[in-house]
Design a protein around this motif. Structure first.
Motif, PDB file in Angstrom:
ATOM      1  N   GLY A   1       3.637 -11.566  -3.769  1.00 17.63           N
ATOM      2  CA  GLY A   1       4.725 -10.611  -3.557  1.00 17.63           C
ATOM      3  C   GLY A   1       4.622  -9.435  -4.496  1.00 17.63           C
ATOM      4  O   GLY A   1       3.762  -9.393  -5.386  1.00 17.63           O
ATOM      5  N   PHE A   2       5.551  -8.511  -4.304  1.00 18.40           N
ATOM      6  CA  PHE A   2       5.442  -7.225  -4.982  1.00 18.40           C
ATOM      7  C   PHE A   2       6.798  -6.538  -4.989  1.00 18.40           C
ATOM      8  O   PHE A   2       7.600  -6.703  -4.067  1.00 18.40           O
ATOM      9  CB  PHE A   2       4.429  -6.363  -4.210  1.00 18.40           C
ATOM     10  CG  PHE A   2       4.248  -4.980  -4.748  1.00 18.40           C
ATOM     11  CD1 PHE A   2       3.337  -4.735  -5.760  1.00 18.40           C
ATOM     12  CD2 PHE A   2       4.975  -3.921  -4.230  1.00 18.40           C
ATOM     13  CE1 PHE A   2       3.157  -3.447  -6.254  1.00 18.40           C
ATOM     14  CE2 PHE A   2       4.798  -2.636  -4.719  1.00 18.40           C
ATOM     15  CZ  PHE A   2       3.886  -2.390  -5.730  1.00 18.40           C
ATOM     16  N   PHE A   3       7.042  -5.740  -6.019  1.00 22.03           N
ATOM     17  CA  PHE A   3       8.173  -4.816  -6.047  1.00 22.03           C
ATOM     18  C   PHE A   3       7.891  -3.747  -7.094  1.00 22.03           C
ATOM     19  O   PHE A   3       6.934  -3.844  -7.868  1.00 22.03           O
ATOM     20  CB  PHE A   3       9.507  -5.520  -6.299  1.00 22.03           C
ATOM     21  CG  PHE A   3       9.595  -6.283  -7.594  1.00 22.03           C
ATOM     22  CD1 PHE A   3      10.016  -5.673  -8.766  1.00 22.03           C
ATOM     23  CD2 PHE A   3       9.275  -7.624  -7.638  1.00 22.03           C
ATOM     24  CE1 PHE A   3      10.114  -6.378  -9.958  1.00 22.03           C
ATOM     25  CE2 PHE A   3       9.376  -8.349  -8.816  1.00 22.03           C
ATOM     26  CZ  PHE A   3       9.793  -7.728  -9.988  1.00 22.03           C
TER      27      PHE A   3
ATOM     28  N   LEU B   1      15.464  -1.297  -8.356  1.00 22.52           N
ATOM     29  CA  LEU B   1      14.488  -2.214  -7.768  1.00 22.52           C
ATOM     30  C   LEU B   1      14.155  -1.712  -6.372  1.00 22.52           C
ATOM     31  O   LEU B   1      15.054  -1.508  -5.561  1.00 22.52           O
ATOM     32  CB  LEU B   1      15.074  -3.627  -7.703  1.00 22.52           C
ATOM     33  CG  LEU B   1      14.219  -4.687  -7.032  1.00 22.52           C
ATOM     34  CD1 LEU B   1      13.035  -5.040  -7.916  1.00 22.52           C
ATOM     35  CD2 LEU B   1      15.045  -5.925  -6.756  1.00 22.52           C
ATOM     36  N   ARG B   2      12.858  -1.514  -6.098  1.00 21.94           N
ATOM     37  CA  ARG B   2      12.422  -0.980  -4.804  1.00 21.94           C
ATOM     38  C   ARG B   2      11.289  -1.802  -4.221  1.00 21.94           C
ATOM     39  O   ARG B   2      10.548  -2.449  -4.931  1.00 21.94           O
ATOM     40  CB  ARG B   2      11.860   0.442  -4.957  1.00 21.94           C
ATOM     41  CG  ARG B   2      12.534   1.374  -5.866  1.00 21.94           C
ATOM     42  CD  ARG B   2      11.814   2.718  -5.837  1.00 21.94           C
ATOM     43  NE  ARG B   2      12.277   3.448  -4.696  1.00 21.94           N
ATOM     44  CZ  ARG B   2      12.887   4.634  -4.763  1.00 21.94           C
ATOM     45  NH1 ARG B   2      13.054   5.234  -5.899  1.00 21.94           N
ATOM     46  NH2 ARG B   2      13.302   5.226  -3.681  1.00 21.94           N
TER      47      ARG B   2
ATOM     48  N   GLU C   1       0.828  -1.212   0.000  1.00 19.59           N
ATOM     49  CA  GLU C   1       0.000   0.000   0.000  1.00 19.59           C
ATOM     50  C   GLU C   1       0.860   1.260   0.000  1.00 19.59           C
ATOM     51  O   GLU C   1       0.624   2.184  -0.786  1.00 19.59           O
ATOM     52  CB  GLU C   1      -0.935  -0.005   1.209  1.00 19.59           C
ATOM     53  CG  GLU C   1      -1.852   1.212   1.251  1.00 19.59           C
ATOM     54  CD  GLU C   1      -2.818   1.170   2.418  1.00 19.59           C
ATOM     55  OE1 GLU C   1      -3.882   1.803   2.295  1.00 19.59           O
ATOM     56  OE2 GLU C   1      -2.521   0.522   3.443  1.00 19.59           O
ATOM     57  N   GLU C   2       1.888   1.314   0.854  1.00 17.49           N
ATOM     58  CA  GLU C   2       2.769   2.485   0.902  1.00 17.49           C
ATOM     59  C   GLU C   2       3.508   2.673  -0.421  1.00 17.49           C
ATOM     60  O   GLU C   2       3.641   3.801  -0.906  1.00 17.49           O
ATOM     61  CB  GLU C   2       3.785   2.335   2.034  1.00 17.49           C
ATOM     62  CG  GLU C   2       3.181   2.413   3.414  1.00 17.49           C
ATOM     63  CD  GLU C   2       4.149   1.947   4.500  1.00 17.49           C
ATOM     64  OE1 GLU C   2       3.932   2.364   5.646  1.00 17.49           O
ATOM     65  OE2 GLU C   2       5.085   1.165   4.224  1.00 17.49           O
ATOM     66  N   ALA C   3       3.983   1.583  -0.993  1.00 13.65           N
ATOM     67  CA  ALA C   3       4.694   1.678  -2.271  1.00 13.65           C
ATOM     68  C   ALA C   3       3.772   2.194  -3.369  1.00 13.65           C
ATOM     69  O   ALA C   3       4.172   3.038  -4.190  1.00 13.65           O
ATOM     70  CB  ALA C   3       5.273   0.319  -2.649  1.00 13.65           C
ATOM     71  N   LEU C   4       2.531   1.723  -3.391  1.00 13.20           N
ATOM     72  CA  LEU C   4       1.589   2.178  -4.411  1.00 13.20           C
ATOM     73  C   LEU C   4       1.205   3.640  -4.219  1.00 13.20           C
ATOM     74  O   LEU C   4       0.993   4.358  -5.202  1.00 13.20           O
ATOM     75  CB  LEU C   4       0.343   1.286  -4.415  1.00 13.20           C
ATOM     76  CG  LEU C   4       0.566  -0.114  -4.971  1.00 13.20           C
ATOM     77  CD1 LEU C   4      -0.661  -0.985  -4.723  1.00 13.20           C
ATOM     78  CD2 LEU C   4       0.922  -0.075  -6.452  1.00 13.20           C
TER      79      LEU C   4
ATOM     80  N   ASN D   1       1.629   6.407  -7.104  1.00  8.85           N
ATOM     81  CA  ASN D   1       0.537   7.300  -7.516  1.00  8.85           C
ATOM     82  C   ASN D   1       0.879   8.767  -7.297  1.00  8.85           C
ATOM     83  O   ASN D   1       0.497   9.619  -8.094  1.00  8.85           O
ATOM     84  CB  ASN D   1      -0.756   6.934  -6.792  1.00  8.85           C
ATOM     85  CG  ASN D   1      -1.316   5.607  -7.270  1.00  8.85           C
ATOM     86  OD1 ASN D   1      -1.117   5.221  -8.422  1.00  8.85           O
ATOM     87  ND2 ASN D   1      -1.984   4.894  -6.392  1.00  8.85           N
ATOM     88  N   GLU D   2       1.610   9.071  -6.224  1.00 12.61           N
ATOM     89  CA  GLU D   2       2.005  10.458  -5.967  1.00 12.61           C
ATOM     90  C   GLU D   2       2.946  10.971  -7.052  1.00 12.61           C
ATOM     91  O   GLU D   2       2.860  12.121  -7.456  1.00 12.61           O
ATOM     92  CB  GLU D   2       2.676  10.590  -4.597  1.00 12.61           C
ATOM     93  CG  GLU D   2       1.699  10.534  -3.447  1.00 12.61           C
ATOM     94  CD  GLU D   2       2.381  10.507  -2.083  1.00 12.61           C
ATOM     95  OE1 GLU D   2       3.620  10.325  -2.011  1.00 12.61           O
ATOM     96  OE2 GLU D   2       1.652  10.654  -1.080  1.00 12.61           O
ATOM     97  N   ARG D   3       3.871  10.125  -7.479  1.00 11.23           N
ATOM     98  CA  ARG D   3       4.801  10.534  -8.538  1.00 11.23           C
ATOM     99  C   ARG D   3       4.108  10.642  -9.873  1.00 11.23           C
ATOM    100  O   ARG D   3       4.469  11.478 -10.700  1.00 11.23           O
ATOM    101  CB  ARG D   3       5.983   9.570  -8.636  1.00 11.23           C
ATOM    102  CG  ARG D   3       7.057   9.975  -7.686  1.00 11.23           C
ATOM    103  CD  ARG D   3       8.407   9.398  -7.861  1.00 11.23           C
ATOM    104  NE  ARG D   3       8.872   8.985  -9.153  1.00 11.23           N
ATOM    105  CZ  ARG D   3       9.909   8.181  -9.310  1.00 11.23           C
ATOM    106  NH1 ARG D   3      10.551   7.702  -8.263  1.00 11.23           N
ATOM    107  NH2 ARG D   3      10.301   7.837 -10.510  1.00 11.23           N
ATOM    108  N   ASN D   4       3.146   9.762 -10.111  1.00 11.50           N
ATOM    109  CA  ASN D   4       2.330   9.828 -11.317  1.00 11.50           C
ATOM    110  C   ASN D   4       3.176  10.072 -12.568  1.00 11.50           C
ATOM    111  O   ASN D   4       2.930  11.006 -13.318  1.00 11.50           O
ATOM    112  CB  ASN D   4       1.250  10.911 -11.161  1.00 11.50           C
ATOM    113  CG  ASN D   4       0.205  10.822 -12.255  1.00 11.50           C
ATOM    114  OD1 ASN D   4      -0.022   9.760 -12.814  1.00 11.50           O
ATOM    115  ND2 ASN D   4      -0.424  11.945 -12.564  1.00 11.50           N
ATOM    116  N   ASP D   5       4.203   9.257 -12.745  1.00 14.39           N
ATOM    117  CA  ASP D   5       4.998   9.380 -13.961  1.00 14.39           C
ATOM    118  C   ASP D   5       5.155   8.017 -14.621  1.00 14.39           C
ATOM    119  O   ASP D   5       4.776   6.989 -14.072  1.00 14.39           O
ATOM    120  CB  ASP D   5       6.350  10.041 -13.695  1.00 14.39           C
ATOM    121  CG  ASP D   5       7.285   9.232 -12.832  1.00 14.39           C
ATOM    122  OD1 ASP D   5       7.250   7.994 -12.877  1.00 14.39           O
ATOM    123  OD2 ASP D   5       8.082   9.849 -12.099  1.00 14.39           O
ATOM    124  N   SER D   6       5.695   8.035 -15.808  1.00 13.57           N
ATOM    125  CA  SER D   6       5.807   6.804 -16.584  1.00 13.57           C
ATOM    126  C   SER D   6       7.113   6.066 -16.315  1.00 13.57           C
ATOM    127  O   SER D   6       7.474   5.157 -17.066  1.00 13.57           O
ATOM    128  CB  SER D   6       5.693   7.130 -18.072  1.00 13.57           C
ATOM    129  OG  SER D   6       6.750   8.017 -18.436  1.00 13.57           O
TER     130      SER D   6
END
Length: 157
Positions: free
Chosen positions: A58-60, A80-81, A31-34, A38-43
């Motif tokens: 899992g997720f990254f 990779l984050r 959730e925090e990563a998403l 979304n805040e950066r809203n870039d490609s």
């Protein structure tokens, strides 16, 4: 079977798992990563879901933005984050298989990318062992992160 796919909102309910206090020192919840994506809203940001068969486990995030230049001078690299695996699925080798599968995922979807970089906290021995096991290299470069010293690692693909 472990596969990687670009994140879609329908993945989120199964990715909304809790991480323990220790894990939260080193990575973000999905959730925090998403929220950051979304805040950066870039490609330049690409959330990725790790599947075990058809279950989201899992997720990254793959980050092609400017932050990668804190770790490399390579304009064709990706950062990779926010890697996490559902705690109910940890210890089963899923993270290791997912991090090995990322090479083919990158070659398929990002043909110009030739390096993956990441930062891992020096106290996060499990993650460090995982990354070295799948070919990431630590060549002595470090930086201070939010929870202490981080090793800067890379892998050529």
């Amino acid at each position: 079977m472990i596969t990687l796919r670009f994140f879609t909102p329908k993945d989120f309910p199964k990715l909304n798992y809790a991480l323990d206090e220790t894990q939260l020192k080193y990575t973000s919840t999905v959730e925090e990563a998403l929220i950051r994506v979304n805040e950066r809203n870039d490609s330049q940001l690409f959330p990725v879901t790790v599947f075990k068969y058809e279950n989201q486990v899992g997720f990254f995030v793959l980050d092609f933005g400017e932050d990668k230049f804190d770790l490399t001078e390579n304009k064709n690299a990706v950062l990779l984050r926010s890697l996490s695996i559902n705690p109910l699925e940890q210890g089963k080798g899923i993270g290791k298989v997912a991090m090995a599968a990322i090479d083919n995922f990158m070659k398929e979807h990002f043909k110009d990318c030739d390096e993956i970089v990441l930062a891992v906290n020096q106290q996060n021995h499990i993650a460090y062992k995982l990354y070295t096991a799948v070919g990431y290299i630590y060549d002595g470069k470090s930086r201070m992160g939010r929870s202490g010293l981080q090793y800067l690692m890379y892998k050529r693909i």
